[in-house]
Motif scaffolding. Structure first.
Motif, short mmCIF file in Angstrom:
data_model
loop_
_atom_site.label_atom_id
_atom_site.label_comp_id
_atom_site.label_asym_id
_atom_site.label_seq_id
_atom_site.Cartn_x
_atom_site.Cartn_y
_atom_site.Cartn_z
N ASN A 30 0.84 -1.18 0.00
CA ASN A 30 0.00 0.00 0.00
C ASN A 30 0.88 1.24 0.00
N GLY A 31 0.31 2.38 -0.30
CA GLY A 31 1.10 3.59 -0.35
C GLY A 31 0.28 4.79 -0.79
N ALA A 32 0.98 5.89 -0.95
CA ALA A 32 0.33 7.14 -1.37
C ALA A 32 1.34 7.98 -2.13
N TYR A 33 0.82 8.91 -2.95
CA TYR A 33 1.70 9.83 -3.66
C TYR A 33 1.01 11.15 -3.90
N THR A 34 1.82 12.19 -4.10
CA THR A 34 1.35 13.53 -4.43
C THR A 34 2.28 14.09 -5.49
N ILE A 35 1.70 14.75 -6.49
CA ILE A 35 2.50 15.41 -7.51
C ILE A 35 2.43 16.91 -7.29
N ILE A 36 3.59 17.52 -7.17
CA ILE A 36 3.70 18.97 -7.02
C ILE A 36 4.66 19.44 -8.10
N GLY A 37 4.14 20.21 -9.04
CA GLY A 37 4.96 20.67 -10.15
C GLY A 37 5.45 19.49 -10.96
N ASN A 38 6.79 19.38 -11.13
CA ASN A 38 7.36 18.28 -11.90
C ASN A 38 8.00 17.21 -11.00
N ARG A 39 7.52 17.10 -9.75
CA ARG A 39 8.05 16.10 -8.82
C ARG A 39 6.93 15.23 -8.29
N CYS A 40 7.24 13.97 -8.13
CA CYS A 40 6.31 13.02 -7.51
C CYS A 40 6.88 12.63 -6.15
N PHE A 41 6.11 12.85 -5.11
CA PHE A 41 6.47 12.48 -3.74
C PHE A 41 5.67 11.23 -3.39
N PHE A 42 6.33 10.21 -2.88
CA PHE A 42 5.62 8.96 -2.62
C PHE A 42 6.10 8.27 -1.36
N GLN A 43 5.27 7.37 -0.88
CA GLN A 43 5.64 6.47 0.20
C GLN A 43 4.92 5.15 -0.05
N LEU A 44 5.58 4.06 0.30
CA LEU A 44 4.93 2.76 0.11
C LEU A 44 5.44 1.77 1.13
N ARG A 45 4.62 0.77 1.35
CA ARG A 45 4.99 -0.34 2.22
C ARG A 45 4.70 -1.60 1.43
N MET A 46 5.66 -2.50 1.40
CA MET A 46 5.50 -3.76 0.69
C MET A 46 5.91 -4.90 1.60
N VAL A 47 5.04 -5.88 1.73
CA VAL A 47 5.31 -7.05 2.54
C VAL A 47 5.10 -8.29 1.68
N THR A 103 9.11 -13.32 3.92
CA THR A 103 8.73 -12.34 4.94
C THR A 103 9.46 -11.01 4.77
N SER A 104 10.06 -10.77 3.61
CA SER A 104 10.76 -9.50 3.37
C SER A 104 9.75 -8.35 3.40
N SER A 105 10.08 -7.29 4.11
CA SER A 105 9.20 -6.11 4.21
C SER A 105 10.00 -4.86 3.91
N PHE A 106 9.41 -3.96 3.11
CA PHE A 106 10.06 -2.73 2.71
C PHE A 106 9.18 -1.54 3.02
N PHE A 107 9.80 -0.47 3.48
CA PHE A 107 9.14 0.81 3.65
C PHE A 107 9.99 1.81 2.86
N ILE A 108 9.40 2.42 1.85
CA ILE A 108 10.15 3.31 0.97
C ILE A 108 9.42 4.63 0.85
N SER A 109 10.14 5.73 0.97
CA SER A 109 9.57 7.05 0.73
C SER A 109 10.60 7.87 -0.03
N GLY A 110 10.12 8.76 -0.88
CA GLY A 110 11.05 9.57 -1.65
C GLY A 110 10.35 10.46 -2.64
N ASN A 111 11.13 11.02 -3.55
CA ASN A 111 10.58 11.87 -4.60
C ASN A 111 11.49 11.81 -5.80
N TYR A 112 10.90 12.09 -6.98
CA TYR A 112 11.66 12.04 -8.21
C TYR A 112 11.08 12.98 -9.24
N LEU A 113 11.88 13.31 -10.24
CA LEU A 113 11.51 14.21 -11.31
C LEU A 113 10.65 13.47 -12.33
N ILE A 114 9.54 14.11 -12.71
CA ILE A 114 8.67 13.49 -13.73
C ILE A 114 8.66 14.31 -15.00
#
Length: 103
Positions: free
Chosen positions: A1-18, A92-103
């Motif tokens: 699951n996760g969420a994202y927001t686009i502001i200008g030419n950047r995408c800000f996101f966070q996700l959790r993967m199990v 049982t690998s679990s990841f929590f990732i948050s960040g932003n990138y240029l779109i």
């Protein structure tokens, strides 16, 4: 699951993967992103990766130019960076990732 927001030419996101039953696979470990990266170049983008359990300790997400996914790379003990693959993951690998990138 996760969420994202686009502001200008950047995408800000966070996700959790199990992973619960990874099965089998081949190739590089990829994670889908909400929108494609800028088509100019493939670059590591600003992110934080936390691994609850499963594989190594330090990681980089490398965005692929023009694509809506990133590859996960592990920082090995000898200062090299290697692709994560299916064989490095557990059920049982679990990841929590948050960040932003240029779109």
């Amino acid at each position: 699951n996760g969420a994202y927001t686009i502001i200008g030419n950047r995408c800000f996101f966070q996700l959790r993967m199990v992973l619960t039953a990874k099965g089998t696979g081949t190739g590089t470990f990829r994670i889908s992103l909400p929108v494609a990266l800028n088509a100019v170049e493939a670059v590591p983008f600003a992110c934080a990766i936390s691994v609850l359990n499963g594989i190594g300790t330090s990681y980089t997400a490398l965005g692929v130019a023009g694509q809506a996914y990133c590859q996960i790379w592990e920082h090995a003990d000898n200062a090299t960076i290697v692709n994560e693959t299916e064989s490095n993951l557990t059920n049982t690998s679990s990841f929590f990732i948050s960040g932003n990138y240029l779109i």
